[in-house]
Motif scaffolding. Structure first.
Motif, PDB file in Angstrom:
ATOM      1  N   PHE A  28     120.515  80.755 -53.606  1.00 50.77           N
ATOM      2  CA  PHE A  28     121.002  79.358 -53.494  1.00 50.77           C
ATOM      3  C   PHE A  28     120.554  78.406 -54.408  1.00 50.77           C
ATOM      4  CE2 PHE A  28     117.466  79.124 -51.022  1.00 50.77           C
ATOM      5  CZ  PHE A  28     117.105  77.814 -50.807  1.00 50.77           C
ATOM      6  N   ASP A  70     121.028  82.729 -45.852  1.00 50.57           N
ATOM      7  CA  ASP A  70     122.075  83.607 -46.270  1.00 50.57           C
ATOM      8  C   ASP A  70     122.399  84.674 -44.900  1.00 50.57           C
ATOM      9  OD1 ASP A  70     119.800  84.448 -47.213  1.00 50.57           O
ATOM     10  OD2 ASP A  70     120.461  86.256 -47.965  1.00 50.57           O
ATOM     11  N   LYS A 114     125.980  78.114 -53.730  1.00 47.63           N
ATOM     12  CA  LYS A 114     125.830  79.667 -53.427  1.00 47.63           C
ATOM     13  C   LYS A 114     127.205  80.211 -53.788  1.00 47.63           C
ATOM     14  CE  LYS A 114     125.227  83.096 -50.217  1.00 47.63           C
ATOM     15  NZ  LYS A 114     125.994  84.052 -50.832  1.00 47.63           N
TER      16      LYS A 114
END
Length: 274
Positions: free
Chosen positions: A68, A265, A143
């Motif tokens: 990210f 994530d 992302k």
């Protein structure tokens, strides 16, 4: 609405008389970017954004955190973008910490204010305009969306912290709670952005050691955070950046709640080759 605050960078430049010693640290397992390093001279300008500057506080780095990027965007009155996202494969999340602006998604306008959250899937038609008379500041987490066969990408949505009551962690009597903007059971999502709240004196009572990468921006309060083998003091405006499997825990210092915006994530298999 609960009384709460959302720390926003102040910019500026320290005087020549200021000591150089600070709290910034970058290790193989984690980084701490303190609030007093977020000065005017470390901001970035971005293509197709008018009257806007950004503190880029995370970006994918090989061998560190790779999933990210995170920006703190500061948009002056009349500023914004008609082409904000250059990568059609990128998803995004916005969280507002100060001021007001209009977010337009597929032709529908949303009034954004402190505490507002937006999720923007890949290939979303969106734009942003600061049509207020004051600067506005928000976090923008980006992302590359990890697609899964048989699952559609999620829809765009806008919500607010006031509309998402915090959920207490088990056996904590509400001392440790999480505000969830995204349904944890929705497998279409490959990232979560939440607000974690710890009451004064509350703790994360074990060293979390897990595969998820983290970005943690302190919105309010102070704490002593365990990062790998170190104990680090953090306060509102500081950012912590953790790679996978970095041990982590904390003691909330008080007198106010300790609150931070958390990225991680989730919901995907591990890739076995580059």
């Amino acid at each position: 609405m609960t009384d709460r605050s959302y720390y926003t960078p102040k910019g500026g430049l320290p005087p020549q008389s200021e000591l150089l010693t600070g709290r910034a640290v970058f290790t193989e397992a984690y980084a701490v970017i303190p609030k007093d390093t977020m000065r005017d001279i470390v901001t970035s300008l971005l293509p197709h954004w008018d009257k806007t500057r950004a503190w880029i506080i995370a970006r994918p780095l090989s061998g560190f955190a790779e999933t990210f990027s995170q920006y703190i965007m500061e948009v002056s009155p009349g500023g914004g973008s008609q082409k904000p996202e250059p990568d059609p494969a990128a998803e995004g999340a916005l969280f507002v910490t100060s001021g007001h602006f209009t977010l337009t998604i597929a032709g529908k306008a949303f009034a954004m204010r402190p505490g507002s959250f937006a999720y923007l899937p890949p290939e979303t038609d969106w734009s942003l305009l600061n049509d207020s008379g004051e600067k506005t500041t928000f976090h923008w987490i980006r992302k590359a969306y990890d697609r899964v066969e048989g699952l559609d990408a999620p829809e765009a949505f806008v919500t607010h912290e006031d509309d998402n009551p915090p959920i207490s962690m088990p056996d904590t009597n509400g001392a440790w709670a999480t505000t969830r903007f995204i349904d944890p059971g929705d497998m279409r999502h490959d990232m979560h952005v939440t607000i974690v709240t710890l009451a004064p004196g509350a703790v994360i009572p074990f060293a979390e050691t897990h595969v998820m990468e983290h970005g943690l921006y302190v919105l309010e309060g102070k704490a002593v955070y365990r990062l790998n083998q170190d104990w680090v003091e953090v306060e509102a405006g500081d950012f912590m950046w953790l790679r996978a499997f970095c041990p982590q825990a904390c003691y909330a210092g008080g007198p106010a709640n300790f609150r931070y915006l958390l990225y991680k994530d989730v919901n995907r298999h591990m890739k076995l080759k580059p």
